[in-house]
Write an enzyme that holds these catalytic residues in place. Sequence first.
Site, PDB file in Angstrom:
ATOM      1  N   HIS A   1      29.811  42.568  50.182  1.00  0.00           N
ATOM      2  CA  HIS A   1      30.753  44.447  50.076  1.00  0.00           C
ATOM      3  C   HIS A   1      30.078  45.709  50.045  1.00  0.00           C
ATOM      4  CE1 HIS A   1      34.429  42.430  48.128  1.00  0.00           C
ATOM      5  NE2 HIS A   1      33.672  40.827  47.794  1.00  0.00           N
TER       6      HIS A   1
ATOM      7  N   ASP B   1      30.696  38.666  44.257  1.00  0.00           N
ATOM      8  CA  ASP B   1      31.650  37.206  44.410  1.00  0.00           C
ATOM      9  C   ASP B   1      31.534  37.437  45.900  1.00  0.00           C
ATOM     10  OD1 ASP B   1      32.037  40.356  45.071  1.00  0.00           O
ATOM     11  OD2 ASP B   1      34.348  39.563  45.016  1.00  0.00           O
ATOM     12  N   GLU B   2      32.232  37.052  46.881  1.00  0.00           N
ATOM     13  CA  GLU B   2      32.447  36.771  48.317  1.00  0.00           C
ATOM     14  C   GLU B   2      31.479  36.909  49.055  1.00  0.00           C
ATOM     15  OE1 GLU B   2      37.400  38.286  47.279  1.00  0.00           O
ATOM     16  OE2 GLU B   2      35.874  39.477  48.308  1.00  0.00           O
ATOM     17  N   VAL B   3      30.156  36.419  48.845  1.00  0.00           N
ATOM     18  CA  VAL B   3      29.348  36.714  50.045  1.00  0.00           C
ATOM     19  C   VAL B   3      28.938  35.427  51.008  1.00  0.00           C
ATOM     20  CG1 VAL B   3      26.625  37.100  50.078  1.00  0.00           C
ATOM     21  CG2 VAL B   3      27.848  37.575  48.006  1.00  0.00           C
TER      22      VAL B   3
END
Length: 545
Positions: A282, A335-337
């Site tokens: 992100h 998160d969400e890597v």
Amino acid sequence: MPPPDSPPRQVLCLVVLALLLLLLRLSLASGGGGELTYLWPLPAEFTTGGDTLSVDPALALVVGGEGGGSRIVKDAFDRYKSIIFQHSGVFSIFNTLRKRASGYDIGRLRIVVRSGNEELQLGVDESYTLLVTESDGKSINGEATIEANTVYGALRGLETFSQLCTFDYSTKSVLVRQAPWYIHDEPRFAYRGLLLDTSRHYYPVDVIKHILDSMSFAKLNVLHWHMVDSQSFPLEVPTYPKLWQGAYTKWERYTVEDAYEIVNFAKSRGIHVMAEVDVPGHAESWGKGYPELWPSSSCKEPLDVSKNSTFDLISGLLSDMRKIFPFELFHLGGDEVNTDCWTSTTHVKQWLQSHNMTGKDAYKYFVIRAQEIAISKNLTPVNWEETFNAFPQSLNPKTIVHNWLGAGVCPKAVAKGFKCIFSNQGVWYLHYLDVPWEKVYTAEPLEGISDASKQKLVIGGEVCMWGETADTSNVQQTIWPRAAAAAERLWSRRDATSAGDVNTTALPRLHYFRCLLNGRGVQAAPVTNQYARSPPKGPGSCYDQ
């Protein structure tokens, strides 16, 4: 400056309070009868009566204790006085004539704050005792009294007092019904948060201030400022001045002075500001000013794990953040890597091979190194739950796990000794417009945790206002009133919020609170629409929509 208490008067107040607190213990969240109590969130303990008291529009502040003279208290009293008397001005000649003969039952609000320490950190004492009694010898004549250990408890007491005060259109006066009131109150959880995402859409400073005001009305006490993300980087970072080149435009930015202003505004309302800088994913917007942070010009996130300069920048950024945000919790995301950019970019791939790492190994390495940087600056790292799900044994023991993907994470986290924040997306993600208020209200942060020592590791919860489909035009309608449902769950006792049919015990009060928000200028949407933030379906009362 309001006159200070003299010691004899203060001692008398304490004696009276001690006696009344004995009565308080006999009545928990019932108001002394079966009627609903239109306070939100519901206080921990209270008793009521059957009298109606009038409040003087010239209500005066009298203070006592080491913290009573605080500017925070004085400014809060002035704010709430303007709210309480928005229909009934001090200078109205009609009010003067109306009450000249009979006088008012309550002419002063006495606020006693025992401690002069105004430090705002997690777990600060927010308890208070509020007494609103008629002048019959049970209390000092013509006064309501708030006693608190800290200024932040006094703020919560002022909010409750303001909700007791209602404007009577027949007499054009402010009244307190069901008096006398004896309230002893404190929060169930120390952390009661709202996430605001200023990366997907920019919110002007005044809009953030309005949101902070509305949070204080529901006794929420943490603004989780998700300030940057892939889409934009609007915050000024003095050590790395090119970072905010990642803003959408040069007009959609926050200066250091803006951030200070938001933090100080929040503190005056007893609200922490927890900043989030999400790494390593992100973060595409970071490279607008510093392209070397990207693995390559065609593969722009996660941040380049192979360069020490990446971590030097994170260190400098956190040093600047530490100067702006005094709250000890700092959110590092995680998160969400997706590590495909690392494994497909030549120089990063070579670095991985030389360090005998897979993409997953490098993800862990990045998160742990960022945590170490934060801890070196006396920050407590908060990470989204993916980090715990992937490598719990490697996380620093100080880590606070932030649940979002689903149920059951906090029980697992506290079982391993970690603290946890509950934000299950199925119930507390506000941009999911089809989640009804009752689902928000009945979500329980301690679900699945029976051990009392483990329950204490759940520091609270947070509703999340992600910004993909919200901006200044609709953010308040999306936040409210559903955030208030979570706010009562986090403040009030579990037995009070979990007993009976919520459509009977909570819905009428939530309707009332939504209308109270509207009356204070907060654009709270109807409670029972099928989709949140949608307008009313037709004509009708605010109290039944």
